[in-house]
Design a protein around this motif. Sequence first.
Motif, short mmCIF file in Angstrom:
data_model
loop_
_atom_site.label_atom_id
_atom_site.label_comp_id
_atom_site.label_asym_id
_atom_site.label_seq_id
_atom_site.Cartn_x
_atom_site.Cartn_y
_atom_site.Cartn_z
N GLU A 283 -17.65 -48.29 38.67
CA GLU A 283 -18.91 -47.61 38.38
C GLU A 283 -19.66 -48.33 37.24
O GLU A 283 -20.89 -48.53 37.33
N ALA A 284 -18.94 -48.75 36.21
CA ALA A 284 -19.58 -49.51 35.12
C ALA A 284 -20.16 -50.81 35.67
O ALA A 284 -21.27 -51.23 35.29
N HIS A 285 -19.43 -51.45 36.57
CA HIS A 285 -19.91 -52.70 37.18
C HIS A 285 -21.20 -52.44 37.96
O HIS A 285 -22.17 -53.19 37.85
N ARG A 286 -21.23 -51.36 38.73
CA ARG A 286 -22.43 -51.02 39.50
C ARG A 286 -23.64 -50.83 38.59
O ARG A 286 -24.75 -51.26 38.90
N LEU A 287 -23.41 -50.18 37.45
CA LEU A 287 -24.51 -49.83 36.56
C LEU A 287 -25.08 -51.03 35.81
O LEU A 287 -26.23 -50.99 35.36
N LEU A 288 -24.26 -52.08 35.65
CA LEU A 288 -24.70 -53.24 34.85
C LEU A 288 -25.51 -54.22 35.68
O LEU A 288 -25.29 -54.40 36.88
#
Length: 258
Positions: free
Chosen positions: A142-147
Amino acid sequence: MTELPAHVAENRRMWDDYAPEWVAGGERLWASEPRWGIWGIPDADLPLMPTDLDGKRAIELGCGTGYVSAWMHRRGATVYAIDNSEQQLATARRLAAEHGIDDIEWVHGNAEAVDQPDASFDVAVSEYGAAIWCDPYAWVPEAHRLLRPGGELMFFGNHPLATVCSSPAGDAPVEKVLHRPYFGLHEVDWTEAVVDPGGIEFNLPVSKWLHLFGDVGFDVVDYIEVQAPPSAEGQEFQAPAEWAKRWPAEQAWKLRKR
Ligand SMILES: C[S@@+](CC[C@H](N)C(=O)[O-])C[C@H]1O[C@@H](n2cnc3c(N)ncnc32)[C@H](O)[C@@H]1O
């Protein structure tokens, strides 16, 4: 509540109850320069946060009382701060008002599923938030998606060795005993524990963290196994200073989205 994964619902209940005990620490750290972890190591000695965040959009995943968000705001970032506990956010909102900050977005929600578009942040941070309370197989993707591509994730939490050396009942300090297997380390259920912390935490063996980052699409920029400074004394949470001078009680990862 019923739509939340079981560990998120349990951690919400626990953190809403536990929040009053975090008010004093939040007040102290809002007034402080950036410093990290249970030993309060200054960012100057353990540089984990960019000194210039001007024009950057940052997200804190599990912001608690919000001091890391405040530090990013002071360094120039536009900050979106999400936490699973309304009570922790109440402290964060009060402290923001007292410090004259009215433009951090405080959001109640689960950091494993954030209601923000893909590639909408330059920086993501978690200090003992999603870093230890969320399932890595959910929150890291999820953090990867947001960045945005090239965006950085920094997170800070317990070292897996300290988790392995923690007494299963939570009733003793971290010690020189391998209480639980290292291989297979994932969900750590403290709900039957007799003392702090309670709730359901997560950690992984170092090789599993590395494989997860690679599979998701992060490059590792740095990995720090945090050593307690010579001045550390006594015990912080379950970690005795003398143990943490010899073995890593905490870890910090800096990652970059490919
Ligand atoms: C030890 S605090 C860390 C935050 C901050 N650094 C502090 O000390 O105030 C842990 C925080 O993680 C939050 N948290 C736990 N599970 C979460 C989840 N699934 N999504 C967002 N926040 C979560 C808790 O509500 C709590 O406020």
